[in-house]
Design an enzyme around this catalytic site. Sequence first.
Site, mmCIF file in Angstrom:
data_model
loop_
_atom_site.group_PDB
_atom_site.id
_atom_site.type_symbol
_atom_site.label_atom_id
_atom_site.label_comp_id
_atom_site.label_asym_id
_atom_site.label_seq_id
_atom_site.Cartn_x
_atom_site.Cartn_y
_atom_site.Cartn_z
ATOM 1 N N CYS A 259 42.144 37.886 36.744
ATOM 2 C CA CYS A 259 43.351 38.217 37.513
ATOM 3 C C CYS A 259 44.469 37.188 37.324
ATOM 4 O O CYS A 259 45.612 37.551 37.008
ATOM 5 C CB CYS A 259 43.003 38.400 38.985
ATOM 6 S SG CYS A 259 42.452 36.902 39.847
ATOM 7 N N HIS A 309 42.413 36.520 44.680
ATOM 8 C CA HIS A 309 42.841 37.580 43.760
ATOM 9 C C HIS A 309 44.364 37.636 43.741
ATOM 10 O O HIS A 309 45.024 37.395 44.755
ATOM 11 C CB HIS A 309 42.273 38.934 44.183
ATOM 12 C CG HIS A 309 42.462 40.002 43.141
ATOM 13 N ND1 HIS A 309 41.766 40.000 41.947
ATOM 14 C CD2 HIS A 309 43.289 41.078 43.091
ATOM 15 C CE1 HIS A 309 42.133 41.038 41.227
ATOM 16 N NE2 HIS A 309 43.066 41.710 41.889
ATOM 17 N N HIS A 321 46.983 44.655 37.809
ATOM 18 C CA HIS A 321 46.046 43.536 37.951
ATOM 19 C C HIS A 321 44.840 43.730 37.043
ATOM 20 O O HIS A 321 44.613 44.807 36.484
ATOM 21 C CB HIS A 321 45.607 43.396 39.413
ATOM 22 C CG HIS A 321 44.729 44.513 39.911
ATOM 23 N ND1 HIS A 321 43.727 44.318 40.834
ATOM 24 C CD2 HIS A 321 44.705 45.845 39.628
ATOM 25 C CE1 HIS A 321 43.127 45.464 41.109
ATOM 26 N NE2 HIS A 321 43.692 46.401 40.392
#
Length: 345
Positions: A259, A309, A321
Amino acid sequence: MASHRRPKQPSRARVTVLTGAAVTAVALTAQVSAYAAPAKPTKDEVKAQVDKLTAEQEQAAERYNGAKERADQLRKQAGQLQDQLARSQEQLTELASGLAAVAGDQYRQGGVDPSMQLMLSSDPDQYLAKASSFDQAAGTQADTLRSLKDQQRRLDQQKQEAADVLAELDGQTQALNAAKNEVQNKLQEANRLLAQLGAADRAAIMQGSDGAASRGASRIDPASLPPASGAAKIAVETALEQQGKPYKWGATGPSTFDCSGLMVFAYAKAGVSLPRTSQEQGNAGVNVGTDWHNAQPGDLVVYHSDRHHVAMYIGNGLVLHAPQTGDVVRTMKVDAMTINTIRRI
């Protein structure tokens, strides 16, 4: 007259045998029950456990990213210090050699008292010239000695700094290996749980937290998105070009990403250097708050209380993402997870 005989009672030995057999049967039944295969977990139970492991794996992966970044910095710093040490040692050796030469010359030339040399000299002018050079030599020796001491102090400081850096590097290497092992263990446990399910159920679980199909997710056409400007425009375009590429923890491209690695890669193309981890990226740029309605294309959206994240807002209520192992770079709704902070780079 009929005979009324009492029924024959079983012998004591027979009763003992029967009782022993019954006990054995009960014990065997208990053992079979104890070793019977446990009931397989349901799909929902597996999903709950896999989601938890996935979150923990991503947290460990970001710890790995941070440890690796610091280890790389320390390794580079250690190399620079080693070069400095080598140069300082050369300068120290040079100064020491110069000092030894001056001291030797002074010893050889200064063995006779100057006043006696003047009395014995047939050429006073020549002697006075020599005396002046002796004074200069003494001054040079003092300067060289001071330089030697200063250089030795610098060398000692650099040695200590190098030792400290190498010690920290050793600690970071251990942290790196620990985080890496933790990631691998979480992934193995998740795969073990998934292996207990059928192919259809496994695929359903691997769809991701927002319910979008992993590898079947449709690509977003950049023309359908609101325009960005400056570095954000290049970053968004770069990120969109990575759609469909696999997630891989610790990866920063060009063929696989995690990520935070996707964010680093996209903004690097725009000439902007981002920190390596999602936690650090949660402090980058300008804080926009947590209301995604205030977000602009190119903003970083950092999720969860521990910021493990991160995604990039691309407009129309969507972010791009790299979700998790087994998934690919794709879009999801910006509010599919709890937003911790939005950062404008």
